[in-house]
Write a protein that holds these residues in place. Structure first.
Motif, PDB file in Angstrom:
ATOM      1  N   ASP A  40       7.768  46.597   6.874  1.00  0.00           N
ATOM      2  CA  ASP A  40       8.684  47.717   7.100  1.00  0.00           C
ATOM      3  C   ASP A  40       8.126  49.008   6.499  1.00  0.00           C
ATOM      4  O   ASP A  40       8.738  49.629   5.623  1.00  0.00           O
ATOM      5  CB  ASP A  40      10.052  47.391   6.481  1.00  0.00           C
ATOM      6  N   ALA A  95       7.621  52.116   7.551  1.00  0.00           N
ATOM      7  CA  ALA A  95       8.089  53.459   7.905  1.00  0.00           C
ATOM      8  C   ALA A  95       8.999  54.026   6.819  1.00  0.00           C
ATOM      9  O   ALA A  95       9.795  53.316   6.209  1.00  0.00           O
ATOM     10  CB  ALA A  95       8.824  53.427   9.238  1.00  0.00           C
ATOM     11  N   VAL A 106       5.288  45.990  16.299  1.00  0.00           N
ATOM     12  CA  VAL A 106       6.445  46.800  16.667  1.00  0.00           C
ATOM     13  C   VAL A 106       7.401  45.956  17.493  1.00  0.00           C
ATOM     14  O   VAL A 106       6.992  45.322  18.470  1.00  0.00           O
ATOM     15  CB  VAL A 106       6.015  48.055  17.458  1.00  0.00           C
ATOM     16  N   GLN A 107       8.667  45.912  17.081  1.00  0.00           N
ATOM     17  CA  GLN A 107       9.697  45.197  17.821  1.00  0.00           C
ATOM     18  C   GLN A 107      10.876  46.133  18.085  1.00  0.00           C
ATOM     19  O   GLN A 107      11.428  46.720  17.143  1.00  0.00           O
ATOM     20  CB  GLN A 107      10.185  43.979  17.016  1.00  0.00           C
ATOM     21  N   ASP A 108      11.218  46.287  19.363  1.00  0.00           N
ATOM     22  CA  ASP A 108      12.344  47.140  19.757  1.00  0.00           C
ATOM     23  C   ASP A 108      12.235  48.547  19.169  1.00  0.00           C
ATOM     24  O   ASP A 108      13.218  49.125  18.703  1.00  0.00           O
ATOM     25  CB  ASP A 108      13.672  46.499  19.335  1.00  0.00           C
ATOM     26  N   GLY A 109      10.998  49.072  19.154  1.00  0.00           N
ATOM     27  CA  GLY A 109      10.773  50.428  18.673  1.00  0.00           C
ATOM     28  C   GLY A 109      10.671  50.559  17.173  1.00  0.00           C
ATOM     29  O   GLY A 109      10.395  51.654  16.659  1.00  0.00           O
ATOM     30  N   LYS A 110      10.857  49.475  16.423  1.00  0.00           N
ATOM     31  CA  LYS A 110      10.754  49.528  14.963  1.00  0.00           C
ATOM     32  C   LYS A 110       9.419  48.951  14.516  1.00  0.00           C
ATOM     33  O   LYS A 110       8.990  47.902  14.994  1.00  0.00           O
ATOM     34  CB  LYS A 110      11.891  48.738  14.315  1.00  0.00           C
ATOM     35  N   GLU A 140       7.611  46.828  12.307  1.00  0.00           N
ATOM     36  CA  GLU A 140       7.947  45.746  11.383  1.00  0.00           C
ATOM     37  C   GLU A 140       6.900  45.569  10.292  1.00  0.00           C
ATOM     38  O   GLU A 140       7.230  45.241   9.146  1.00  0.00           O
ATOM     39  CB  GLU A 140       8.123  44.427  12.144  1.00  0.00           C
ATOM     40  N   LYS A 155      12.023  58.070   6.776  1.00  0.00           N
ATOM     41  CA  LYS A 155      11.868  58.083   8.235  1.00  0.00           C
ATOM     42  C   LYS A 155      10.395  58.182   8.613  1.00  0.00           C
ATOM     43  O   LYS A 155       9.614  58.846   7.930  1.00  0.00           O
ATOM     44  CB  LYS A 155      12.621  59.267   8.845  1.00  0.00           C
TER      45      LYS A 155
END
Length: 369
Positions: free
Chosen positions: A173, A175, A341-345, A347, A181
């Motif tokens: 994680d 970001a 990256v999963q669903d725009g996040k 990981e 952000k």
């Protein structure tokens, strides 16, 4: 004035080296670390050489990792990165160091902070909580038949001669490590107003560590400029520091903190470089100096930023669509970094390093006036 000493390891982590210390050997109060850690590295030093300590006068070798057992459920050890100012002896703990993070797992095993668990493939996973960024990093590395860190192997990284055993680092994680952000301003590209009333386009991204990304062509230098040549352009170096400070202000960060954000110059690869699999070229600055390679946390940031639509990295990189990894060309070679990256996040961000224990014993420091 007198001297005292405490146990420490001197280690190479990736393309950096520095001291790695068990936190129990330092005062509990971090405000009392400065005179101790500055002295062991040979700072302050107006000559900029750190001859009276373990540093060697450049930002990538004036580093310390402080490690301890963790009380967190999601981590085995806590790690605090300290960048020591060469000339002034200041301690900067605002950001993390990816290179020295690769030394934490082997140190923790060798120092008895973690134990080797039975593993069929002789690999150990150590979860470290980085206190600088409040993020967890998973380090996976080889051990020998005695359950000790095995530094020998056939993995090579540019900037380090020879081969060693492979260390995989997963930054979970990543970001918003400092600002919360990935895009602190919400924009893929910002127009920065500089102190000299000029403006420049920049992408301000915070992944693993915050960075200010600009195009080398907008600064007026070739993308493949030699770091020594870049450092010799005093007017350009001053402008780059103005850009870094403006980017810090726009991200809501302290512009006087040298370690973060760092500034990176971007350019597309040449045809020859592209044939080598390189997707993007960068030149980096760290602590006011032109970096001989690239700070790893900024390489992670750059790799992930190549996948964020509209950023300068995304617009500059070539042949990255659909790829989970990016090959970055830097002043010492090339480096592959990956992201999940999963669903725009985002990981996790992934990189590969090597490390070696160079020496362990006691390090001395000066006390008194």
């Amino acid at each position: 004035m007198s001297t005292q000493a405490f146990p420490a390891y001197f280690m190479r982590g990736g393309t950096s080296n520095g001291l790695v210390i068990d936190r129990k050997h330092l005062p509990k109060d971090e405000s009392k670390w400065q005179p101790i850690l500055a002295s062991v590295m040979g700072s302050p030093d107006s000559y900029g050489r750190q001859l009276d300590g373990m540093g060697s006068g450049i930002s990538s070798t004036s580093k310390i990792m402080v490690v301890s057992r963790s009380t967190r459920d999601d981590a085995d050890v806590d790690a605090t990165f300290v960048q020591v100012g060469i000339k002034d002896g200041s301690l900067d703990m605002a950001g993390n160091c990816g290179n020295m993070s690769s030394a934490v797992g082997p140190f923790a095993l060798d120092a008895g902070l973690v134990a080797m668990k039975a593993s069929r493939d002789s690999r150990l996973r150590v979860r470290m909580f980085n206190t600088n960024t409040a993020k967890v990093i998973v380090s996976e590395f080889s051990v020998d038949e005695r359950g000790k860190y095995d530094p020998l192997g056939d993995y090579a990284i540019d900037g380090v001669p020879g081969t060693a055993s492979h260390i995989a680092l997963s930054f979970l994680d990543p970001a918003g490590a400092k600002t919360g952000k990935a895009l602190p301003t919400g924009n893929a590209v910002d127009e920065l107003q500089l102190e000299d009333a000029s403006t420049i386009r920049a992408s301000l991204t915070d992944i693993a560590n915050p960075g200010v990304f600009v195009l080398a062509s907008d600064v007026g230098v070739p993308g493949n400029i030699n770091p020594d040549a870049l450092g010799a352009y005093s007017n350009i170096m001053r402008r780059l520091e103005m850009i870094r400070r403006a980017g810090a202000r726009r991200m809501g960060m302290d512009e006087n903190t040298q370690s973060v954000p760092k500034i990176i110059l971007l350019s597309p690869p040449s045809a020859e470089e592209a044939a080598q699999g390189i997707n993007i070229i960068c030149r980096a600055l760290s602590m006011g100096q032109a970096h001989k390679a690239v700070p790893l946390t900024l390489a992670l940031n750059l790799g992930a930023s190549c996948g964020i639509p509209g950023t300068l990295a995304n617009l500059t990189a070539i042949i990255t669509d659909g790829k989970s990894s990016v090959v970055i060309g830097h002043a010492s070679g090339k480096l592959g970094v990956g992201s999940v990256v999963q669903d725009g996040k985002i990981e996790s961000a992934l990189l590969h390093r090597t490390s070696r224990i160079l020496m362990k014993g006691e390090v001395s420091y000066r006390t008194g006036g």
